[in-house]
Design an enzyme around this catalytic site. Sequence first.
Site, PDB file in Angstrom:
ATOM      1  N   THR A 166       0.847  -1.188   0.000  1.00 33.05           N
ATOM      2  CA  THR A 166       0.000   0.000   0.000  1.00 33.05           C
ATOM      3  C   THR A 166       0.883   1.238   0.000  1.00 33.05           C
ATOM      4  O   THR A 166       1.982   1.213   0.544  1.00 33.05           O
ATOM      5  CB  THR A 166      -0.866  -0.029   1.271  1.00 33.05           C
ATOM      6  OG1 THR A 166      -1.840  -1.039   1.126  1.00 33.05           O
ATOM      7  CG2 THR A 166      -1.557   1.299   1.526  1.00 33.05           C
ATOM      8  N   ARG A 194     -14.142  -7.060  -0.425  1.00 31.23           N
ATOM      9  CA  ARG A 194     -13.457  -6.817   0.849  1.00 31.23           C
ATOM     10  C   ARG A 194     -12.849  -5.402   0.843  1.00 31.23           C
ATOM     11  O   ARG A 194     -12.197  -4.988  -0.112  1.00 31.23           O
ATOM     12  CB  ARG A 194     -12.360  -7.852   1.068  1.00 31.23           C
ATOM     13  CG  ARG A 194     -11.508  -7.630   2.330  1.00 31.23           C
ATOM     14  CD  ARG A 194     -10.264  -6.799   2.040  1.00 31.23           C
ATOM     15  NE  ARG A 194      -9.374  -6.705   3.191  1.00 31.23           N
ATOM     16  CZ  ARG A 194      -8.331  -5.874   3.250  1.00 31.23           C
ATOM     17  NH1 ARG A 194      -8.065  -5.073   2.237  1.00 31.23           N
ATOM     18  NH2 ARG A 194      -7.566  -5.838   4.309  1.00 31.23           N
TER      19      ARG A 194
HETATM   20  N1  ASP Z   1      -3.746  -1.905   4.615  1.00 30.96           N
HETATM   21  C1  ASP Z   1      -3.955  -2.534   3.340  1.00 30.96           C
HETATM   22  C2  ASP Z   1      -5.245  -3.289   3.374  1.00 30.96           C
HETATM   23  O1  ASP Z   1      -5.475  -4.002   4.335  1.00 30.96           O
HETATM   24  C3  ASP Z   1      -2.870  -3.437   2.930  1.00 30.96           C
HETATM   25  C4  ASP Z   1      -1.511  -2.790   2.943  1.00 30.96           C
HETATM   26  O2  ASP Z   1      -1.236  -1.888   3.714  1.00 30.96           O
HETATM   27  O3  ASP Z   1      -0.698  -3.169   2.117  1.00 30.96           O
HETATM   28  O4  ASP Z   1      -5.994  -3.240   2.445  1.00 30.96           O
END
Ligand code: ASP
Length: 295
Positions: A166, A194
Amino acid sequence: MPLALIVHAGAWNIPDNEVDAHLAGCRNALAAGWRVLTDGGSALDAAQAAVVVLEDDPALDAGVGSVLTADGTVELDAGLMRGADLKFGAVATVRRIRNPIVLARHVLESEHVFLTGDGAERFAHEHGIAFIDPKELIVEREARNYERWKRGALNLAGAGDYASDTVGAVAMDAQGRIVAATSTGGTPFKPIGRVGDVPLIGCGYYADDLLGGASTTGHGEAIARVVLAKTAVDFLQEGATAQEAAQMAVTVLAKRVNGVGGLIMLDAEGRVGFAFNTPRMAYGYITEEMGERVF
Ligand code: ASP
């Protein structure tokens, strides 16, 4: 106010051979956002510019290069917040948008705060954002991971083993305005529909010019439960420095919900904070006082 910009490209067990690509992504994002700030642009434009570069980077789990859902598709979430008036904009589960942070920005500037799926895409179309073929978001690395996952050949036993790139940015402009922005393809093999922490205000991002701003990354279901970005900013209100607040927030994530992840932040004076409890986090900052560092 001194200009400041901090970015991240995910917190997880980033493999050695992917570290350089993550750091290059952070450097490119810092360059894009810093150019906006030094040209006299707003924190909103700077944070958006930085995140667009990260979304376009195929090495990272946002925009092009995102992880695939259990159906083999890509669904994108993004959100950003303007600390001057506490306005925010978010989108979730969009499939045909190359840069969901740009769409989230349009939502921020509208009468709404959060649009999802087909409705978000219709809104994008009405605001002149071009659709792409969803396949353009899929890179070979993630197509391969998906096939391995389907065969049961991916070992994802340990905390932080999930690819979790992310991306996010927190910017402060010369007027002291703070904006936090975060964008993601979510977690690998997630069921369609989701949504994690990223587009949720206070979880994936939060900004208040009076206090500071934060952008988070990591296991979204855990991050959401402790409202991680807002929790970090609240610690600033209690008198913590940005660095202390970031560390205290990650401690809450670990202790309270056994979560893994990390965050970047700025306080109202543009001082940086960053913390994570994963093996690695990719991040970097530029401030007028501290210069540029990428980790
Ligand atoms: N926080 C993100 C999610 O759960 C994943 C990530 O940080 O890479 O969608």
